[in-house]
Scaffold this active site. Structure first.
Site, PDB file in Angstrom:
ATOM      1  CE  LYS A 122      -3.644  -2.221   2.764  1.00 50.55           C
ATOM      2  NZ  LYS A 122      -4.696  -2.542   1.787  1.00 50.55           N
ATOM      3  CG  HIS A 241     -12.595  -2.522   7.122  1.00 53.23           C
ATOM      4  ND1 HIS A 241     -13.059  -1.233   7.058  1.00 53.23           N
ATOM      5  CD2 HIS A 241     -11.987  -2.650   8.322  1.00 53.23           C
ATOM      6  CE1 HIS A 241     -12.749  -0.608   8.175  1.00 53.23           C
ATOM      7  NE2 HIS A 241     -12.104  -1.445   8.966  1.00 53.23           N
ATOM      8  NE  ARG A 303      -8.182  -9.741  -6.235  1.00 51.51           N
ATOM      9  CZ  ARG A 303      -9.168  -9.062  -5.676  1.00 51.51           C
ATOM     10  NH1 ARG A 303     -10.301  -8.897  -6.328  1.00 51.51           N
ATOM     11  NH2 ARG A 303      -9.046  -8.527  -4.480  1.00 51.51           N
TER      12      ARG A 303
HETATM   13  P1  ADP Z   1      -7.715  -4.048   2.513  1.00 51.80           P
HETATM   14  O1  ADP Z   1      -6.598  -4.108   1.505  1.00 51.80           O
HETATM   15  O2  ADP Z   1      -7.381  -4.724   3.793  1.00 51.80           O
HETATM   16  O3  ADP Z   1      -9.038  -4.449   1.931  1.00 51.80           O
HETATM   17  P2  ADP Z   1      -8.229  -1.229   2.075  1.00 51.80           P
HETATM   18  O4  ADP Z   1      -7.129  -0.255   2.159  1.00 51.80           O
HETATM   19  O5  ADP Z   1      -8.699  -1.632   0.724  1.00 51.80           O
HETATM   20  O6  ADP Z   1      -7.817  -2.518   2.937  1.00 51.80           O
HETATM   21  O7  ADP Z   1      -9.462  -0.714   2.911  1.00 51.80           O
HETATM   22  C1  ADP Z   1     -10.585  -1.524   3.154  1.00 51.80           C
HETATM   23  C2  ADP Z   1     -11.756  -0.691   3.641  1.00 51.80           C
HETATM   24  O8  ADP Z   1     -11.371   0.021   4.822  1.00 51.80           O
HETATM   25  C3  ADP Z   1     -12.231   0.382   2.694  1.00 51.80           C
HETATM   26  O9  ADP Z   1     -13.160  -0.114   1.758  1.00 51.80           O
HETATM   27  C4  ADP Z   1     -12.850   1.382   3.645  1.00 51.80           C
HETATM   28  O10 ADP Z   1     -14.141   0.970   4.021  1.00 51.80           O
HETATM   29  C5  ADP Z   1     -11.960   1.302   4.864  1.00 51.80           C
HETATM   30  N1  ADP Z   1     -10.892   2.338   4.844  1.00 51.80           N
HETATM   31  C6  ADP Z   1      -9.704   2.252   4.245  1.00 51.80           C
HETATM   32  N2  ADP Z   1      -9.001   3.381   4.399  1.00 51.80           N
HETATM   33  C7  ADP Z   1      -9.752   4.214   5.135  1.00 51.80           C
HETATM   34  C8  ADP Z   1      -9.589   5.556   5.664  1.00 51.80           C
HETATM   35  N3  ADP Z   1      -8.486   6.251   5.458  1.00 51.80           N
HETATM   36  N4  ADP Z   1     -10.594   6.075   6.380  1.00 51.80           N
HETATM   37  C9  ADP Z   1     -11.732   5.386   6.609  1.00 51.80           C
HETATM   38  N5  ADP Z   1     -11.942   4.138   6.157  1.00 51.80           N
HETATM   39  C10 ADP Z   1     -10.979   3.553   5.430  1.00 51.80           C
END
Ligand code: ADP
Length: 675
Positions: A122, A241, A303
């Site tokens: 990330k 999430h 993907r």
């Molecule tokens: P993962 O790779 O574990 O799925 P992500 O970075 O894609 O993690 O984030 C998953 C979810 O977490 C997002 O869809 C959102 O709902 C929440 N999220 C991620 N970043 C933030 C943030 N900065 N503030 C609030 N919620 C967040």
């Protein structure tokens, strides 16, 4: 495309379940032969049955089968496959796998290992995106990981903040921190989770968006360096999430914002020379509404996504077909302008899971009943599944049963069509989230399009309250038992023209008692009485009287006070499952139902089904009786109850007389075979 230019003639799908089946559907329409791989646990699975060929790859554990690169490559070679589609999960985002395929001369349906690497962490991805001019969530994603520096950066960002493991995924390794005091413990926990789950303890910190929406863009790149987007998907309905409901387009998004997000997504794809299907995920801060809301890059999934069908439904495109074309070196099937004019209407998807929302979302395992992924569904709806009635959901793999998707001219139409489809899709045998999904889809705020990632938490009282089960349910269960028995009986008699219609009813008892055990262990008794075309079920003060009771497949229908009602049922010796448009419930039968007996031949010994008083014995020793003849009348729970002969025969013993008080299980009458 013509046969001559087709490079892929045989495709191995390195996956299982719904996505393996989904890919095979497209292959079938393109005339590409398919090869399935399967573990011991999947030898009878739907994806194996659907494939033209199948190769066994080992024991159930994915780490010993679906995740073993050598086994997958070996299978592809053994079957002579030219290409491998990885689906999602498993090896789909594994750069080593993509490289190995290339080395072995097998086409990998996906991006290059270099593109995957660029997006794998990330922190590095955020840096790359910042350099490419794509907005990212404000925060810190540098190399210095000392607690002092992280604390200083968190202060700079301003609390609350979100800590993420840079290698995290599936919501793991994330911690919300409200106050500086909680920071050291949260850093510690996220680091440990990153190390344990992803062998990487590096963290990033970013601003916590308080009211976010998750909006992602479907992108596609070809080998000539072109990239387009196929609009957005809103995946804001999440639990921990994890996505629960997905839709396209995002409700309430202006064309200007769509254009800006689309351009940012294409920029992201081009920054890493992306080839194939990818998804650029953005988080949108909707504290002040969606109009002109700030949006930030979160991550890119290299993907095909679980939720790709909603994009297919609004664009009319087959994304797997696009993937195959691009992997063969063909140009993108459509330009951006062409995609823009094609897009039409609204689509919504729900993920049907084997889990129990009314019990902390505990995963459930068991044998799937009633679920029919091949059901004749309305034209604007679709079921993507990899399991069917009789299949096992095991502990080995993801507990998703399938996805239900609906399209409509408007969002409201699509949402209604989807709840209609879900209401018509029973699943029994294990706990599922179907009823919870129905509640979410029907929630007025969801219907109004007011979605955000905190939605389920905000309305959990309404969405997650367990079903109440009332006496009425037991009455319906009794009607179901009766109707089910009629069907079984009719089927067993179907060769006999004299019994072909409803003559069999004459032979059945006119009255019987059915016992159930309520959730709190109480016994509940229902009296079922059949009189001139009507069936009455009574318990205590509650009663229903129904007519025209029929069973077709697993659907029970009956006339209830002039209204024809219908529900799905499943009856066995232990339980009665009832499924209607709101609820899936399972009622436990008491071990010994009294009175009638389910056996067409019937038992010869009639015992008191419950404690009560004998009002009238209607037979004497030596009498001959026919199945269904009234034997005695007793009063129990303040109700009169006629007990009928369960079989033909001669009365051998009468064990009670008028006025007797009898206990539960006392022998009242014994019938012997006619001599
Ligand atoms: P993962 O790779 O574990 O799925 P992500 O970075 O894609 O993690 O984030 C998953 C979810 O977490 C997002 O869809 C959102 O709902 C929440 N999220 C991620 N970043 C933030 C943030 N900065 N503030 C609030 N919620 C967040």
């Amino acid at each position: 495309m013509s046969e001559e230019t087709r490079k892929i003639r045989k495709l191995l799908i390195a996956n299982r379940g719904e996505i393996a089946c989904r890919v095979m559907m497209t292959c079938r329409s393109l005339g590409i032969r398919t090869v399935a791989v399967y573990s011991d646990a999947d030898k009878d699975a739907m994806h194996v049955a659907m494939a033209d060929e199948a190769v066994h790859i080992g024991p159930p554990a994915a780490t010993e089968s679906y995740l073993v690169i050598d086994k997958i490559i070996g299978a592809a070679k053994a079957a002579g496959a030219d290409a491998i589609h990885p689906g999602y999960g498993f090896l789909s985002e594994n750069p080593t796998f993509a490289n190995t395929c290339a080395e072995e001369g097998i086409i990998f349906i996906g991006p290059s290992a270099a593109s995957m690497d660029a997006m794998a962490l990330k922190g590095a991805a955020k840096k790359l995106m910042t350099d490419a001019g794509v907005p990212v969530v404000p925060g810190y994603h540098g190399d210095d990981q000392s607690p002092e520096l992280l604390a200083a950066e968190a202060e700079k960002i301003g609390f609350p903040v979100l800590i993420k493991a840079v290698a995290g995924g599936g919501g793991k390794g994330m911690r919300i921190v409200q106050h500086i005091d909680e920071l050291p413990a949260a850093i510690e926990a996220a680091r440990r989770e990153g190390e344990n789950s992803f062998a990487n303890g590096k963290l990033l910190i970013e601003k916590l968006i308080q009211k976010p929406r998750h909006i992602e863009l479907q992108v596609f790149g070809d080998q000539d360096g072109h990239a387009v987007h196929l609009f957005e998907r809103d995946c804001s309905l999440q639990r921990r999430h994890q996505k629960v409901v997905e839709e396209a387009p995002a409700p309430g998004m202006s064309p200007e914002m769509r254009r800006a997000m689309g351009e940012a997504a294409v920029k992201a794809a081009q920054a890493i020379n992306y080839v194939g299907a990818g998804t650029v995920e953005f988080i949108v801060d909707v504290a002040d509404g969606l109009d002109d809301a700030p949006f930030y890059f979160m991550e890119m999934n290299t993907r095909l996504q679980v939720e790709h069908p909603v994009t297919e439904m609004i664009t009319g495109q087959d994304l797997v077909e696009w993937q195959i074309a691009v992997a063969e070196g063909q140009p993108l099937p459509l330009s951006q302008d062409e995609v823009d004019v094609l897009t039409n209407g609204h689509a919504v998807e729900v993920r049907l899971y084997a889990e129990d929302p009314f019990n902390g979302f505990l995963p459930s395992i068991g044998t799937i009943g009633l679920f029919d992924p091949f059901a004749d569904v309305p034209a604007n709806t679709r079921i993507d599944a990899g399991v069917r009635d009789g299949d096992e959901v095991s502990i080995h793999y993801d507990p998703m049963i399938g996805k239900l998707i609906a399209w409509g001219e408007t969002r409201e139409d699509a949402v209604h069509a989807l709840s209609g489809l879900l209401a018509e899709t029973p699943v029994i045998g294990l706990a599922t989230n179907r009823d919870f999904l129905l509640r979410a889809l029907r929630h007025p705020d969801f219907v109004a399009g007011d979605v955000h990632t905190g939605f389920i938490g905000q309305y959990e009282d309404e969405l997650l309250a367990a079903h109440e089960i009332g006496v009425h349910d037991y009455l319906l269960a009794s009607v179901s038992i009766w109707a089910n028995r009629q069907t079984v009986y009719a089927a067993s008699q179907s060769n006999d023209p004299w019994d072909a219609h409803d003559g069999f009813r004459l032979n059945l008892p006119h009255s019987e008692l059915l016992k159930f055990e309520s959730a709190d262990g109480e016994q509940l008794v229902v009296t079922l009485e059949q009189t001139s075309g009507q069936l009455a079920a009574r318990s205590g003060d509650s009663q229903i009287t129904v007519s025209d009771v029929t069973v077709s497949g697993n659907s029970l229908s009956f006339n209830d006070n002039g209204v024809r009602r219908q529900l799905f049922i499943s009856v066995n010796d232990e339980t009665v499952a009832l499924v209607d448009a709101e609820r899936t419930i399972s009622l436990k039968r008491h071990a010994r139902d009294g009175g009638g007996g389910d056996d067409a031949d019937g038992p010869g010994t009639i015992v008191a089904p419950m404690p009560g008083k004998i009002l009238e014995i209607k037979v004497a020793e030596g009498d001959t009786v026919s199945r269904g003849d009234p034997l005695l009348v007793m009063e129990a729970m303040k109700m009169e109850q006629t007990i009928a002969a369960p079989r033909d025969g001669t009365i051998a013993t009468v064990g009670a007389k008028d006025g007797d008080q009898v206990g539960d299980g006392s022998i009242l009458i014994v019938i012997e075979d006619n001599s």
